[in-house]
Design a protein around this motif. Structure first.
Motif, PDB file in Angstrom:
ATOM      1  N   GLU A 178      -1.823  10.013   0.880  1.00  0.00           N
ATOM      2  CA  GLU A 178      -2.259   9.695  -0.470  1.00  0.00           C
ATOM      3  C   GLU A 178      -1.439  10.549  -1.433  1.00  0.00           C
ATOM      4  N   ALA A 179      -1.084   9.993  -2.589  1.00  0.00           N
ATOM      5  CA  ALA A 179      -0.261  10.710  -3.557  1.00  0.00           C
ATOM      6  C   ALA A 179      -0.956  10.732  -4.914  1.00  0.00           C
ATOM      7  N   TYR A 180      -0.947  11.908  -5.540  1.00  0.00           N
ATOM      8  CA  TYR A 180      -1.506  12.091  -6.879  1.00  0.00           C
ATOM      9  C   TYR A 180      -0.410  12.678  -7.764  1.00  0.00           C
ATOM     10  N   VAL A 238       6.419   7.889  -9.537  1.00  0.00           N
ATOM     11  CA  VAL A 238       5.757   6.722  -8.938  1.00  0.00           C
ATOM     12  C   VAL A 238       6.791   5.787  -8.323  1.00  0.00           C
ATOM     13  N   LEU A 252       8.024   7.336  -5.071  1.00  0.00           N
ATOM     14  CA  LEU A 252       7.019   7.218  -4.009  1.00  0.00           C
ATOM     15  C   LEU A 252       7.007   5.801  -3.430  1.00  0.00           C
ATOM     16  N   ARG A 253       7.104   4.815  -4.300  1.00  0.00           N
ATOM     17  CA  ARG A 253       7.138   3.434  -3.818  1.00  0.00           C
ATOM     18  C   ARG A 253       8.381   3.203  -2.971  1.00  0.00           C
ATOM     19  N   VAL A 302       5.376   4.596   0.162  1.00  0.00           N
ATOM     20  CA  VAL A 302       3.949   4.831  -0.071  1.00  0.00           C
ATOM     21  C   VAL A 302       3.346   3.581  -0.697  1.00  0.00           C
ATOM     22  N   ARG A 337       1.215   1.044  -2.925  1.00  0.00           N
ATOM     23  CA  ARG A 337       0.800   1.185  -4.315  1.00  0.00           C
ATOM     24  C   ARG A 337      -0.639   1.667  -4.441  1.00  0.00           C
ATOM     25  N   ARG A 345      -2.198   3.681  -2.722  1.00  0.00           N
ATOM     26  CA  ARG A 345      -2.369   5.100  -2.394  1.00  0.00           C
ATOM     27  C   ARG A 345      -1.721   6.015  -3.419  1.00  0.00           C
ATOM     28  N   ILE A 346      -1.203   5.466  -4.498  1.00  0.00           N
ATOM     29  CA  ILE A 346      -0.578   6.268  -5.547  1.00  0.00           C
ATOM     30  C   ILE A 346      -1.512   6.306  -6.748  1.00  0.00           C
ATOM     31  N   HIS A 347      -1.942   7.494  -7.116  1.00  0.00           N
ATOM     32  CA  HIS A 347      -2.861   7.686  -8.235  1.00  0.00           C
ATOM     33  C   HIS A 347      -2.140   8.555  -9.267  1.00  0.00           C
ATOM     34  N   PHE A 348      -2.119   8.140 -10.517  1.00  0.00           N
ATOM     35  CA  PHE A 348      -1.325   8.889 -11.502  1.00  0.00           C
ATOM     36  C   PHE A 348      -1.994   8.899 -12.875  1.00  0.00           C
TER      37      PHE A 348
END
Length: 427
Positions: free
Chosen positions: A393-395, A407, A410-411, A415, A417, A419-422
């Protein structure tokens, strides 16, 4: 300044670990004095069956769209027929006027700090929706005024200039509505990104408060001149109830709740410390602080232990929410902190202490792209720093440009989409 990548943790992780590019380990620095030791935030587990109410993005959008449909239905019900060019232009202007009146209520409700909204969407997303909706509302206001004047002029076979003078001098509250329209237009111009960057936040905020005056002036015009309300008592009642409800929410959550908390806890500033250029920590003290329950973070930054591992990407002051996650989230957590220079790093000593205490990893990516020799947040660099990145998971939190670039990286690193929180820091 050259780029620095450092890993802090237990003995087996001691030492420097550089990512591709020039690197060096900076000399140890003495810990800065602080008014108080900052305790790590406590994680309070939610009680089953006692979770606070929240609403999701789809639910909020569904309610907003349903309201817009009802507004159009109100116009349809109050319009017996449309004839000629003037009738079509006037009808279109009336619809847009009703949607403007409804839209400003939605914009204020989004920023009313209603707990279910903030828990479900987060203040960052609510602010983005508010800004996007504001652009639409300003456009609708301008179109509403132009279409109404044009439609009335076409019906009366008069010029647009003479019809404008007639509306301003002979129709009740049209002059107030015109002032409201120019206020909204001015606020919209000041809120444009190119202009906003040149304006102090305090100035922008004070100018933004004139939105409430514009809404009050426009509301009076709607009830006095709106064909949907002139002879429809029920429509006047429900329209007024909608405005009154949002007004009560704003007064309660943005005014009364903070004042009541201040009165009970006597909150006061007991210390201020510069953390980095343009960044300060404000220490708050008061009475009965053990009774003060802090909520949040909401929305995108509501992490949970998924068992996959977590990577945190911070830029500048974006470290603020990620520091709390780094200190409290169980499992394996890697923090990557991007800054232009050593002095821009905030909470570095605390982050090193947290990493050592929990066995986490911290990587400091410091320096300009020219000094580093490439993009420090490219997918290649991220994969080299975080093995198995595509499973985690990515923040991400930082300036808007850094957040967007991270972002994308990460993509590109695989990773998913979801699981990417921004969140980004801008006003």
């Amino acid at each position: 300044m050259t780029s620095v990548a450092r890993r802090s943790g237990p003995a087996r992780h001691a030492g420097a670990e550089a990512y591709p590019g020039p690197s060096r380990e900076p000399a140890p620095r003495p810990a800065p004095a602080r008014p108080f030791d900052r305790p790590a935030p406590r994680r309070v587990p939610a009680r089953p069956g006692n979770r606070p109410a929240r609403v999701g993005a789809r639910g909020v959008l569904a309610v907003i769209i349903f309201g817009a449909i009802m507004v159009i239905a109100l116009w349809w019900h109050s319009t017996p027929g449309v004839h000629g060019l003037g009738g079509w232009l006037t009808g279109a202007g009336e619809v847009l006027g009703l949607l403007c009146g409804y839209g400003v209520v939605v914009l204020v409700a989004l920023m009313s700090r209603l707990p279910p909204l903030e828990r479900g969407l987060g203040t960052d997303k609510l602010a983005r929706w508010h800004a996007m909706g504001g652009r639409y509302i300003v456009s609708l206001v301008v179109a509403h005024g132009l279409l109404i004047v044009w439609g009335y002029a076409a019906t009366a076979h008069a010029s647009v200039v003479s019809e404008s003078a007639t509306l301003l001098t002979q129709y009740p509250d049209v002059l107030m509505a015109t002032v409201a329209g120019f206020l909204l237009l001015g606020i919209g111009i000041v809120s444009m990104r190119a202009v906003r960057r040149r304006v102090r936040y305090e100035t922008w905020y004070l100018l933004h408060l004139y939105t409430y005056l514009a809404i009050a002036l426009a509301f009076s015009h709607q009830l006095a001149d709106g064909a949907a309300f002139v002879s429809n008592l029920a429509a006047r009642f429900w329209w007024s109830a909608m405005y009154l409800t949002v007004l009560v929410l704003v007064l309660w959550y943005r005014v009364a709740v903070p004042l009541l908390a201040y009165r009970r806890h006597r909150l006061e500033v007991v210390g201020v410390k510069a953390e980095a250029p343009g960044v300060i920590s404000v220490y708050i003290g008061g009475q009965r602080l053990e009774e003060l329950d802090a909520e949040g973070p909401y929305g995108a930054f509501t992490p949970a232990d998924s068992g996959r591992g977590v990577v945190l990407l911070a830029g500048g002051v974006g470290i603020t929410p990620l520091r709390a996650i780094f200190a409290t989230l169980p499992g394996h957590v890697t923090l990557i902190y991007r800054a232009s220079s050593e002095r821009d790093l905030v909470f570095r000593d605390e982050l090193d202490q947290i990493a050592a205490a929990r066995g986490g990893c911290v990587h400091y990516l410091v320096g300009s792209r020219a000094e580093i020799g490439g993009d420090p947040l490219s997918s290649r660099v991220l994969r080299s720093l975080v093995p198995g990145l595509d499973e985690q998971e990515a923040y991400v939190c930082g300036p808007a440009g850094m957040t967007s670039a991270a972002v994308r990286a990460l993509r590109a690193a695989g990773v998913p989409r979801q699981r990417i929180h921004f969140e980004s820091f801008e006003f």
